[in-house]
Design a protein around this motif. Structure first.
Motif, PDB file in Angstrom:
ATOM      1  N   SER A 114      -9.646 -13.473  -1.341  1.00 61.50           N
ATOM      2  CA  SER A 114      -9.468 -12.513  -0.251  1.00 61.50           C
ATOM      3  C   SER A 114      -8.052 -12.559   0.299  1.00 61.50           C
ATOM      4  CB  SER A 114     -10.468 -12.782   0.868  1.00 61.50           C
ATOM      5  OG  SER A 114     -11.763 -12.442   0.464  1.00 61.50           O
ATOM      6  N   LEU A 115      -7.485 -13.750   0.445  1.00 53.75           N
ATOM      7  CA  LEU A 115      -6.112 -13.859   0.946  1.00 53.75           C
ATOM      8  C   LEU A 115      -5.112 -13.264  -0.044  1.00 53.75           C
ATOM      9  CD1 LEU A 115      -6.202 -17.393   2.571  1.00 53.75           C
ATOM     10  CD2 LEU A 115      -6.108 -15.170   3.728  1.00 53.75           C
ATOM     11  N   MET A 116      -5.368 -13.439  -1.336  1.00 50.59           N
ATOM     12  CA  MET A 116      -4.487 -12.860  -2.347  1.00 50.59           C
ATOM     13  C   MET A 116      -4.562 -11.333  -2.310  1.00 50.59           C
ATOM     14  SD  MET A 116      -4.134 -11.795  -6.020  1.00 50.59           S
ATOM     15  CE  MET A 116      -5.825 -11.574  -6.189  1.00 50.59           C
ATOM     16  N   ILE A 117      -5.759 -10.787  -2.176  1.00 50.85           N
ATOM     17  CA  ILE A 117      -5.926  -9.338  -2.092  1.00 50.85           C
ATOM     18  C   ILE A 117      -5.256  -8.795  -0.837  1.00 50.85           C
ATOM     19  CG2 ILE A 117      -7.644  -7.492  -1.806  1.00 50.85           C
ATOM     20  CD1 ILE A 117      -7.572  -8.493  -4.623  1.00 50.85           C
ATOM     21  N   ILE A 118      -5.361  -9.514   0.279  1.00 54.52           N
ATOM     22  CA  ILE A 118      -4.712  -9.086   1.516  1.00 54.52           C
ATOM     23  C   ILE A 118      -3.197  -9.026   1.325  1.00 54.52           C
ATOM     24  CG2 ILE A 118      -4.174  -9.818   3.880  1.00 54.52           C
ATOM     25  CD1 ILE A 118      -7.103 -10.849   4.020  1.00 54.52           C
ATOM     26  N   ALA A 119      -2.622 -10.021   0.679  1.00 54.06           N
ATOM     27  CA  ALA A 119      -1.173 -10.033   0.450  1.00 54.06           C
ATOM     28  C   ALA A 119      -0.735  -8.865  -0.435  1.00 54.06           C
ATOM     29  CB  ALA A 119      -0.758 -11.360  -0.183  1.00 54.06           C
ATOM     30  N   VAL A 120      -1.491  -8.590  -1.478  1.00 52.23           N
ATOM     31  CA  VAL A 120      -1.149  -7.480  -2.375  1.00 52.23           C
ATOM     32  C   VAL A 120      -1.351  -6.146  -1.658  1.00 52.23           C
ATOM     33  CG1 VAL A 120      -1.701  -6.384  -4.580  1.00 52.23           C
ATOM     34  CG2 VAL A 120      -1.640  -8.857  -4.416  1.00 52.23           C
ATOM     35  N   ASP A 121      -2.368  -6.053  -0.808  1.00 53.91           N
ATOM     36  CA  ASP A 121      -2.582  -4.844  -0.002  1.00 53.91           C
ATOM     37  C   ASP A 121      -1.367  -4.553   0.876  1.00 53.91           C
ATOM     38  OD1 ASP A 121      -5.061  -3.856  -0.763  1.00 53.91           O
ATOM     39  OD2 ASP A 121      -6.165  -5.058   0.694  1.00 53.91           O
ATOM     40  N   VAL A 122      -0.823  -5.580   1.490  1.00 50.11           N
ATOM     41  CA  VAL A 122       0.337  -5.396   2.373  1.00 50.11           C
ATOM     42  C   VAL A 122       1.540  -4.880   1.588  1.00 50.11           C
ATOM     43  CG1 VAL A 122       1.996  -6.621   3.834  1.00 50.11           C
ATOM     44  CG2 VAL A 122      -0.446  -7.033   4.104  1.00 50.11           C
ATOM     45  N   VAL A 123       1.755  -5.399   0.395  1.00 52.01           N
ATOM     46  CA  VAL A 123       2.883  -4.930  -0.434  1.00 52.01           C
ATOM     47  C   VAL A 123       2.687  -3.468  -0.836  1.00 52.01           C
ATOM     48  CG1 VAL A 123       4.101  -5.255  -2.625  1.00 52.01           C
ATOM     49  CG2 VAL A 123       3.434  -7.241  -1.270  1.00 52.01           C
ATOM     50  N   ALA A 124       1.482  -3.107  -1.249  1.00 52.04           N
ATOM     51  CA  ALA A 124       1.206  -1.718  -1.630  1.00 52.04           C
ATOM     52  C   ALA A 124       1.319  -0.789  -0.424  1.00 52.04           C
ATOM     53  CB  ALA A 124      -0.186  -1.606  -2.252  1.00 52.04           C
ATOM     54  N   LEU A 125       0.846  -1.240   0.722  1.00 48.90           N
ATOM     55  CA  LEU A 125       0.942  -0.447   1.943  1.00 48.90           C
ATOM     56  C   LEU A 125       2.399  -0.201   2.321  1.00 48.90           C
ATOM     57  CD1 LEU A 125      -0.774   0.797   4.246  1.00 48.90           C
ATOM     58  CD2 LEU A 125      -0.504  -1.366   5.443  1.00 48.90           C
ATOM     59  N   TRP A 126       3.210  -1.233   2.203  1.00 50.09           N
ATOM     60  CA  TRP A 126       4.636  -1.094   2.502  1.00 50.09           C
ATOM     61  C   TRP A 126       5.299  -0.103   1.539  1.00 50.09           C
ATOM     62  CZ3 TRP A 126       8.857  -2.660  -0.566  1.00 50.09           C
ATOM     63  CH2 TRP A 126      10.092  -2.507   0.059  1.00 50.09           C
ATOM     64  N   GLY A 127       4.976  -0.209   0.264  1.00 54.00           N
ATOM     65  CA  GLY A 127       5.578   0.690  -0.715  1.00 54.00           C
ATOM     66  C   GLY A 127       5.216   2.145  -0.470  1.00 54.00           C
ATOM     67  N   LEU A 128       3.972   2.409  -0.105  1.00 54.28           N
ATOM     68  CA  LEU A 128       3.551   3.792   0.145  1.00 54.28           C
ATOM     69  C   LEU A 128       4.126   4.332   1.446  1.00 54.28           C
ATOM     70  CD1 LEU A 128      -0.190   3.799  -0.958  1.00 54.28           C
ATOM     71  CD2 LEU A 128       1.763   4.790  -2.147  1.00 54.28           C
ATOM     72  N   CYS A 129       4.227   3.487   2.454  1.00 53.79           N
ATOM     73  CA  CYS A 129       4.713   3.960   3.760  1.00 53.79           C
ATOM     74  C   CYS A 129       6.232   4.066   3.806  1.00 53.79           C
ATOM     75  CB  CYS A 129       4.233   3.035   4.871  1.00 53.79           C
ATOM     76  SG  CYS A 129       2.479   3.161   5.177  1.00 53.79           S
ATOM     77  N   ALA A 130       6.931   3.111   3.216  1.00 52.42           N
ATOM     78  CA  ALA A 130       8.390   3.089   3.321  1.00 52.42           C
ATOM     79  C   ALA A 130       9.067   4.090   2.388  1.00 52.42           C
ATOM     80  CB  ALA A 130       8.917   1.683   3.030  1.00 52.42           C
ATOM     81  N   TYR A 131       8.481   4.329   1.226  1.00 50.37           N
ATOM     82  CA  TYR A 131       9.147   5.164   0.231  1.00 50.37           C
ATOM     83  C   TYR A 131       8.341   6.373  -0.214  1.00 50.37           C
ATOM     84  CZ  TYR A 131      12.392   1.336  -0.166  1.00 50.37           C
ATOM     85  OH  TYR A 131      13.326   0.382   0.104  1.00 50.37           O
ATOM     86  N   GLY A 132       7.286   6.694   0.479  1.00 53.92           N
ATOM     87  CA  GLY A 132       6.416   7.768   0.031  1.00 53.92           C
ATOM     88  C   GLY A 132       6.761   9.130   0.596  1.00 53.92           C
ATOM     89  N   SER A 133       8.035   9.437   0.722  1.00 53.98           N
ATOM     90  CA  SER A 133       8.411  10.739   1.272  1.00 53.98           C
ATOM     91  C   SER A 133       8.084  11.856   0.289  1.00 53.98           C
ATOM     92  CB  SER A 133       9.897  10.755   1.607  1.00 53.98           C
ATOM     93  OG  SER A 133      10.660  10.739   0.423  1.00 53.98           O
ATOM     94  N   ARG A 134       8.088  13.057   0.785  1.00 51.38           N
ATOM     95  CA  ARG A 134       7.817  14.209  -0.075  1.00 51.38           C
ATOM     96  C   ARG A 134       8.844  14.333  -1.188  1.00 51.38           C
ATOM     97  NH1 ARG A 134       4.792  18.662   3.352  1.00 51.38           N
ATOM     98  NH2 ARG A 134       3.725  17.212   4.664  1.00 51.38           N
TER      99      ARG A 134
END
Length: 139
Positions: A114-134
């Motif tokens: 669960s902790l490993m999945i949480i860490a990977v979730d945070v990285v994916a969330l950052w990638g989608l939010c920081a660089y996911g512009s139109r």
């Protein structure tokens, strides 16, 4: 000109951070597969989980169903983000947020996973939010 003075031109057709969006989308797909496997194992009450774990809400089988449903949603969101759909990106952000909460409540079953999945979730969330512009998704 020497090789030290040659500047490589950036591909102007792709926005800044396009590679990070692709990385986040692939990571989202991998998370979906991990959650599908995790959910199936929890529904089947596999022996890989901690025996007699006490959950805040529900039991192992209930959180297995939640993980399975979120895994399928993550896999679908990943396909949509790779296709360049802006709605799929926001859906992916929402599903990652829900998965973070799910893994926090699923923690007693298999803490390290669960902790490993949480860490990977945070990285994916950052990638989608920081660089996911139109611009990045359209190119």
């Amino acid at each position: 000109m020497t090789s030290a003075t040659v500047r490589h031109a950036r591909d102007a057709s792709r926005g800044e951070g396009y590679g990070m969006v692709v990385f986040a989308a692939v990571l989202l797909g991998v998370l979906g597969i991990f959650n599908i496997i995790d959910g199936i194992a929890a529904i089947a009450r596999s022996h890989i989980f901690v025996a007699n774990a006490h959950y805040v809400i529900g039991d192992l089988r209930a959180w297995g169903w939640v993980a399975l449903i979120l895994g399928v949603a993550q896999a679908l969101a990943s396909i949509g983000v790779l296709a360049g759909n802006q709605v799929a990106r926001w859906f992916g952000v929402a599903v990652i947020g829900l998965n973070l909460i799910n893994q926090m409540l699923f923690l007693p079953g298999y803490p390290f996973w669960s902790l490993m999945i949480i860490a990977v979730d945070v990285v994916a969330l950052w990638g989608l939010c920081a660089y996911g512009s139109r611009d990045n998704l359209a190119s």
